[in-house]
Scaffold this active site. Structure first.
Site, PDB file in Angstrom:
ATOM      1  N   SER B 201       0.824  -1.211   0.000  1.00 32.95           N
ATOM      2  CA  SER B 201       0.000   0.000   0.000  1.00 32.95           C
ATOM      3  C   SER B 201       0.863   1.267   0.000  1.00 32.95           C
ATOM      4  O   SER B 201       1.899   1.314   0.655  1.00 32.95           O
ATOM      5  CB  SER B 201      -0.881   0.000   1.248  1.00 32.95           C
ATOM      6  OG  SER B 201      -1.241   1.312   1.582  1.00 32.95           O
ATOM      7  N   SER B 269       2.178  -7.890  -4.456  1.00 35.64           N
ATOM      8  CA  SER B 269       0.803  -7.567  -4.080  1.00 35.64           C
ATOM      9  C   SER B 269      -0.116  -8.763  -4.298  1.00 35.64           C
ATOM     10  O   SER B 269       0.146  -9.637  -5.120  1.00 35.64           O
ATOM     11  CB  SER B 269       0.315  -6.363  -4.878  1.00 35.64           C
ATOM     12  OG  SER B 269       0.358  -6.638  -6.247  1.00 35.64           O
ATOM     13  N   LEU B 332     -14.586  -2.644   5.455  1.00 35.51           N
ATOM     14  CA  LEU B 332     -15.877  -3.325   5.615  1.00 35.51           C
ATOM     15  C   LEU B 332     -15.722  -4.802   5.945  1.00 35.51           C
ATOM     16  O   LEU B 332     -16.639  -5.417   6.479  1.00 35.51           O
ATOM     17  CB  LEU B 332     -16.703  -3.189   4.329  1.00 35.51           C
ATOM     18  CG  LEU B 332     -16.971  -1.767   3.824  1.00 35.51           C
ATOM     19  CD1 LEU B 332     -17.705  -1.801   2.495  1.00 35.51           C
ATOM     20  CD2 LEU B 332     -17.777  -0.986   4.855  1.00 35.51           C
ATOM     21  N   TYR B 539       0.979   9.538 -13.991  1.00 33.33           N
ATOM     22  CA  TYR B 539       1.765   9.094 -12.848  1.00 33.33           C
ATOM     23  C   TYR B 539       2.895  10.071 -12.621  1.00 33.33           C
ATOM     24  O   TYR B 539       3.636  10.381 -13.535  1.00 33.33           O
ATOM     25  CB  TYR B 539       2.336   7.722 -13.205  1.00 33.33           C
ATOM     26  CG  TYR B 539       2.547   6.840 -12.019  1.00 33.33           C
ATOM     27  CD1 TYR B 539       1.518   6.023 -11.562  1.00 33.33           C
ATOM     28  CD2 TYR B 539       3.770   6.796 -11.376  1.00 33.33           C
ATOM     29  CE1 TYR B 539       1.708   5.199 -10.469  1.00 33.33           C
ATOM     30  CE2 TYR B 539       3.965   5.977 -10.288  1.00 33.33           C
ATOM     31  CZ  TYR B 539       2.942   5.178  -9.832  1.00 33.33           C
ATOM     32  OH  TYR B 539       3.132   4.364  -8.757  1.00 33.33           O
TER      33      TYR B 539
END
Lengths: 745, 625
Positions: B201, B269, B332, B539
């Site tokens: 992340s 990932s 969630l 980017y």
């Protein structure tokens, strides 16, 4: 409020300062100046004066030209001309093609095609015609030729053209980093010629200049200006959407690509009165839309202040203000104006101000994200942005004013306007010295050569302006009549001739009004007070009211009233003009004062002094003119509907002027300035602004009729600040229904 | 980190090319419609610290070093650049960001157990967890390794300081059922769960809210890495969430398939992470982004397991719940199983590149390619700064001939085509498909390029361009050693605003640096990495030399915040695929409107009223204390 309050104090500044003044021994003014009269010698331009070619960061750029050959200067290579870093080279023709093929113009054509059922080809043809009328054709060849011509003219007209070189260096850097808007003050046609010349001199790119249509009509000159970067825009284009689209795209594409720095006058037009005009926002909005829509990382606005010792158009302006029409701009008129070349117009100061970044200025005040939801070619500047632009325009004018170079003559003019019947040179010297100090204290740059005596400085300036004054044998200075050069019919009327002279001198006084106006509003408020003391709150109320009344003639930044007021109080307090006491007599009062922080009060009597009197006097003509406007409005007969018949603003202005002429003829008032159409018109605008006029739209024109009750109230308010004409104006009821006024006159 | 960051354990440079090689000899699909796929160990061990750097990006054995000759060298043998010396890089670094090799900022020594705070243990929870037989650990380094992602802030903390709060326990569920059990227990004992996939992340999403008083467990999905089945009739595969990109692709390749989802972080990932952040892969032009790839998702929430009842290509059943799950960033629940589309391996993979005279013409070309819908699997456009960087990364040229050819190429571009080396911009291309498809597409793309002044730049340069992406992540660690802080961020924008957005944002960065007292010119560069019908993904890389600056990370974040403001003002989005996490929360409500924000909070309130998934991301309000 008692209207006669003002007259209780010695209203005439002269009353305090004039003492019997022995006549100066030297009768002839010329003989008295440092150098002999031959110091203006067109045949020997090399040795023009003893004025320094470098002073206080200003550098004279004419000096070099007096030493070398103009031809060499004209043909030399321009080195390191800065360019916007994202610039892609293109010709004026490429720019036109871009505009015609732009999304914005296409979109507008589509829209109008749908609305008006005009064929697209026809609309495109119209767009092309608009563009042909508008676009400049900047070419270095013409610029060089023009520079050759300009340098000759400037050498003839001016002694020195000073430029602050630091500003030039900064500008050079800025032009590389961001698109630049040059925003000069506008006092003369010379403005854009000078600025383009400065750019040429310093190897900066020549600006594209937004010019009014008037020039376009001039045969050769119009063509020449176009090739030197002028593009022509109509004064107003209302709902002509195609014009809007072409104009906006033409401006924005040049800004986005950094083709040339964009130059325009935020005041909209040449100031005929030498005061800053209330800024216009159209060009600014069109230019800044690109930033709001994030088409540009930033845009730099450069306020440029051009100060003249003497303005070339001074008498033209005076007659224009009186309503004697100006000649249409034409090349032959220009050639006739060659007579001006034989005159001396002193020095010019060009100050290139600090850049104002729209990014910084708008930080936190607008939300550019709002433009994300629509294609950027659709015109949309929102309310917040319009408010920002308006604030910015005022800010820019204030920045321009900060860097005005105050010539001694402006200070002298301010004194002369309060001594119209004449003043001895010696007294003028004294007064000017006093006023100079006040100007310094207010942060002005006064062009006061340190190596000359005050007397010399004053005499030099008298000489420079000998067209409007005479110095008698006993050294009394008196204004003389100026005959208009451009009007064929000789004007016999002395009132108009007197008025012209007065307006010329007043225009130079106007160059310092921006310095004193805030202090003067305080002074006027104090001087109109009939009580012993005055509370700060009351003073601020009066100040605010006056600011509102004067806001069409003077530039007050919106939302800054309190700060301006506080600063004025401070500066008056420090110069000893305003006596403020805390009215604490007992300890208990101090305790109470916590509840009322504005417990400070003005000692009115002690505050009647030279400062407040002088400042009040300076602004009396403006208030008087508004009062005359009110009187005229109140004298208009009432129609069946209970209201005076509506009239167009320009007709009203003429009618007020007629009333003013009568008042002058009857010697009821002495201020010739009230004849100025500009001033009268501002009075009417002010009355509209404070909500005392009913407005009607007829045939796309605004028709006005006064709300008599409200106008009478304003007249009463104004009357409290000034000495009113001593003619019997009877039976003014608060309803303002009385028609006696007209009958009497 | 974005997009492809492929490994080459098997000695082949690109998985795409490897795929092409093996595809030819592939047996025909078996008659069994659902193939069982045998279990294989994950490429990343349970104890991540044995293979991965503890305070930087990627594998321990791979990093940029200054060798004994004073040149930059890339160590290890995993990558194509491994073992190579880059002679131009040192000069580039000192020229571009003012690196001085004598001015070093070494990191603090590796933290030991004594440096790591004691865990806050909820005994009742741990008691029940022990009984369930699910693997867990309170080892300090295990916990520290799962306390962060890879934002500048987090890595800087690892190098220079301490985290205020780290997970108290790491739990490794082995299957969907285990996850249900853990979530149930967490609810029962009011314990916070932060799901952890690959740990890549870059939004601060993995950081523990510092004021959290409850026990925090890091739910590491790495032991749920199986491909449960592969359905060759419907071209779908059901995978557990913890499988990491490189394993997924490699194992599908063995069966003759691929997902085609190649984010830059593919080496590390996980599938679950892709779903939770709405990931994007570089070959999305053929395979689609994650939202186009998923067919079915299972997510365990405190209310129970959320899933659809069928495996259908499309469904109209009210708002698509997949879109509630995708991008939910662990707020969630935990994604446990994903059924994802697979494709037969392409016949050909071919790189390419185009040299443009400047960035502007490159963007116009990409836009035209998108307009005509002829984009290759991947098309990316580097600006000049990045081209220069790529050039600086060139390894030593071995032979005389190679350097001669290099010289000729340069001569051709500058002298014959008249390109300015300080302006040119390079597009890298990757084509996939059948031989005919690829050559037809190639022809079309180069045809369009030539209209915009672009000339083909060769396969080699294309391949190098893709390599550059993963190298930058390693390079940041070298920068850290020499007073450099750097980071990347991305956005998406409509086509007509792309150029202005790039220009404005770079200008803003440079200006903010100057105004805030950064002593050296910053490095700000961008590229267009994805094209769509209606716009593109951009980017940015941004770094600066912080010698003479008191608080570099705070300053960096402040400037990145300004850059994001500029992006939003220029019509760009809050994020294209990185997500919101914690660092972009401030703009979320402005982006989705007040009702939209309320809707997200209402969903959270229903599914997780106790805030068990209390990682503080997205719509979760910052705890008030």
């Amino acid at each position: 409020m008692d209207g006669s309050g003002a007259s209780a104090v010695p209203v005439n500044g002269k009353a305090r300062t004039s003492s019997p003044c022995p006549a100066q021994s030297s009768g002839e003014l010329r003989a008295n100046s440092v150098t002999s009269a031959s110091w203006i010698n067109p045949d020997q331009p090399r040795d023009v004066s003893t004025l320094a070619s470098y002073k206080d960061s200003y550098q004279d750029i004419l000096n070099e030209r007096r030493q070398d050959w103009d031809f060499v200067f004209m043909t030399r290579t321009r080195k390191d001309v800065p360019k916007y870093k994202h610039h892609v080279p293109r010709s004026p023709e490429d720019i036109k093609q871009h505009v015609l093929n732009s999304d914005r113009v296409k979109y507008t054509v589509e829209r109008l095609h749908g609305e008006k059922k005009t064929s697209k080809a026809e609309l495109l043809k119209q767009a092309e015609a608009i563009l042909d009328e508008m676009a400049h054709a900047l070419s270095m060849k013409s610029v060089r030729g023009f520079a050759f011509f300009l340098i000759k003219v400037f050498k003839q007209l001016f002694q020195r053209v000073y430029v602050n070189e630091e500003g030039v260096q900064m500008l050079r850097k800025m032009m590389h980093e961001y698109p630049v808007l040059l925003m000069p003050t506008h006092r003369s046609y010379m403005d854009f010629l000078l600025l383009s010349y400065v750019c040429y001199h310093y190897d900066l790119p020549l600006p594209a200049i937004a010019a009014a249509m008037d020039f376009k009509g001039m045969k050769f000159f119009g063509w020449l200006l176009r090739h030197c970067g002028a593009f022509y825009i109509r004064r107003s284009f209302g709902t002509d959407w195609l014009y809007w689209a072409v104009f906006t795209e033409y401006v924005q594409t040049q800004l986005r690509n950094g083709d040339a720095p964009l130059e325009f006058f935020v005041e909209g037009t040449r100031s005929r009165t030498n005061k800053s005009y209330i800024p216009k926002t159209g060009m600014l909005a069109a230019s800044l839309e690109s930033y709001f829509k994030a088409e540009l990382p930033d845009t730099m606005m450069i306020p440029v202040t051009i100060s003249y010792d003497r303005i070339v158009e001074e008498s033209l302006y005076a007659y224009e203000l009186l309503g004697i029409p100006k000649p249409k701009e034409s090349t032959s008129a220009l050639l006739k104006a060659r007579s001006v070349l034989s005159d001396d117009y002193g020095c010019v100061h060009v100050f290139i101000g600090d850049p104002i970044s729209i990014r910084q200025f708008s930080n936190g005040k607008i939300d550019r994200v709002l433009h994300s939801l629509e294609p950027r070619y659709i015109n949309s500047v929102n309310k917040d942005e319009m408010k920002l632009i308006n604030d910015l325009a005022f800010h820019i004018v204030r920045q321009q004013q900060r860097h005005l170079v105050i010539s001694p003559w402006s200070l002298m003019a301010a004194i002369l306007m309060q001594n119209r019947e004449g003043i001895p040179v010696r007294q003028l010297v004294k007064e000017a010295d006093w006023l100079k100090r006040q100007a310094y204290n207010l942060g002005a740059y006064v062009d006061w050569p340190g190596d000359l005596s005050t007397d010399d400085i004053i005499r030099r300036n008298l000489l420079l302006h000998k067209n409007v004054l005479t110095v008698s044998d006993d050294d009394m200075i008196e204004l003389k009549l100026v005959r208009p050069g451009h009007v064929n019919k000789p004007i016999k009327d002395d009132i108009l001739l007197n008025a012209a002279t007065n307006l010329i001198v007043a225009s130079y006084r106007n160059q310092v009004t921006h310095l004193f106006v805030r202090d003067a509003l305080v002074a006027l408020s104090v001087n109109s007070c009939t009580e012993e003391t005055m509370s700060m709150d009351e003073l601020f109320q009066k100040y605010s009211l006056l600011e509102r009344y004067l806001s069409k003639d003077f530039v007050f930044q919106p939302g800054q009233t309190k700060q301006d007021f506080d600063l004025a109080i401070l500066s008056l307090k420090h110069s000893g003009a305003l006596v403020i006491a805390d009215n604490f007599t007992h300890i208990s009062d101090i305790a109470e004062s916590k509840a009322a922080p504005n417990a400070a009060i003005v000692q009115v009597k002690k505050s009647f002094n030279k400062h407040t009197t002088f400042y009040s006097q300076m602004f009396e003509p403006f208030l008087l003119a508004y009062w005359v406007v009110c009187q005229h409005l109140l004298s208009i007969p009432i129609d069946v509907h209970g209201r005076p018949l509506p009239k167009r603003a320009k007709d009203l202005t003429k009618d007020v002027q007629k009333l003013a002429i009568r008042l002058l003829e009857e010697n009821a008032v002495k201020h010739y300035e009230i004849l100025s159409l500009d001033l009268i018109n501002n009075g009417i605008l002010m009355l509209m602004d404070v909500g005392t006029m009913y407005k009607d739209k007829r045939n796309n024109e605004t028709w006005l009729s006064p709300n008599s009750v409200a106008v009478a109230a304003v007249a009463d308010e104004l009357g409290a600040y000034i000495e009113l004409p001593s003619i019997p104006i009877s039976n003014f009821t608060s309803s303002g229904r009385s028609l006696v006024m007209q009958a009497k006159l | 980190m974005e997009e492809q960051r492929e490994s080459s354990k098997d000695g082949v440079v690109s998985p795409s090319i490897a795929v092409a090689a093996t595809a030819a000899g592939q047996p025909p699909p078996s008659s069994l419609s659902r193939l069982p796929v045998e279990d294989q160990p994950s490429s990343i061990p349970k104890r991540r610290q044995e293979l991965l750097k503890w305070n930087g990006w990627g594998y321990k054995d791979s990093k940029f070093i200054l060798n004994k000759n004073g040149h930059v060298e890339f160590t290890g043998e995993r990558y194509r650049l491994s073992g190579h010396v880059m002679p131009h890089l040192r000069e580039w670094m000192s020229k571009t960001v003012g690196i001085d090799l004598d001015q070093k900022t070494p990191a603090q020594p590796e933290l030991t157990a004594a440096d790591i705070p004691l865990p806050n243990i909820n005994d009742a929870f741990v008691e029940e967890l022990k009984r369930s037989g699910i693997s867990y650990s309170d080892d300090p380094t295990d916990r520290l390794f799962r306390a962060h992602g890879h934002t500048l802030h987090e890595v800087f903390v690892l190098r220079e300081g301490r985290f205020a709060r780290i997970p108290d326990l790491v739990v490794w569920p082995g299957c969907h059922k285990d996850v249900e059990e853990v979530v149930k227990l967490a609810g029962k004992h009011n314990v916070v769960i932060i799901p952890f996939g690959g740990g890549t992340s870059v939004t601060g999403a993995l950081e523990c809210p510092s004021h959290e008083k409850r026990m925090i467990i890091s739910l590491d999905t790495s032991q749920m890495a199986r491909i449960l089945w592969l359905d060759e009739k419907n071209l779908t595969a059901c995978c557990e969430c913890g499988i990491i990109g490189q394993d997924l692709e490699r194992r599908l390749t063995e069966k003759g398939y691929c997902t085609g989802h190649e984010p830059d972080s593919i080496e590390f990932s996980s599938l679950g992470g892709w779903v939770a952040t709405r990931a994007s892969g570089m070959k999305k032009n053929i395979y689609g982004n994650i939202e186009d790839l998923v067919v079915h998702i299972k997510m365990v929430t405190p209310r129970g397991t959320l899933e659809k009842s069928c495996l259908v290509p499309r469904i109209s059943s009210g708002p698509d719940l997949h879109h509630v799950i995708m991008g939910s960033e662990g707020t969630l629940g935990v994604v446990t199983e994903v059924t994802i589309k697979v494709r037969p391996l392409p016949e050909v993979c071919k790189y390419g590149s185009i040299v443009f005279p400047n960035f502007e013409s490159g963007v116009s070309c990409l836009q035209e390619v998108a307009r005509q819908r002829v984009a290759p699997a991947s098309i990316r456009l580097m600006d000049n700064e990045q081209f220069q960087f790529g050039h600086a990364l060139k390894p030593e040229v071995g032979s005389f001939l190679a350097s001669f050819v290099e010289g000729l190429k340069k001569l051709y571009i500058t002298k014959i085509k008249g390109f300015d080396l300080t302006k040119i911009s390079v597009a890298t291309l990757l084509f996939e498909g059948s031989k005919e498809e690829v050559s037809a597409r190639e022809k079309k793309v180069y045809e369009i390029a030539s209209k915009f002044g672009g000339i083909p730049g060769g396969e080699e340069n294309g391949q190098r361009g893709y390599m550059l992406t993963y190298v930058i992540a390693y390079l940041r660690d070298l920068g850290f050693e020499y007073f450099i802080v750097a980071e990347s961020f991305e956005t998406s924008a409509p086509w007509d605003r792309v150029l202005d957005l790039c220009r404005n944002t770079k200008d803003r960065i440079i200006r903010e640096c100057k105004e805030r007292g950064v002593q050296f010119p910053p490095y700000a560069t961008c590229r267009v990495t994805q094209t769509y019908d209606a716009g593109a993904c951009v980017y940015f890389y941004f770094g600066f030399n912080y010698r003479g600056v008191a608080n570099p990370v705070e300053l960096y974040e402040e400037i990145e915040r300004c850059a994001r403001e500029e992006i939003l003002a220029s019509g760009g989005s809050i994020s294209h695929h990185h997500g919101i996490g914690k660092i972009r929360k401030q703009w979320l409500q402005r982006t989705v409107s007040e009702p939209g924000f309320g809707l997200l909070q209402a969903v959270k309130q229903y599914l997780d009223p106790q805030n068990i998934f209390g990682n503080g991301n997205l719509m979760i309000p910052d705890s008030k204390l």
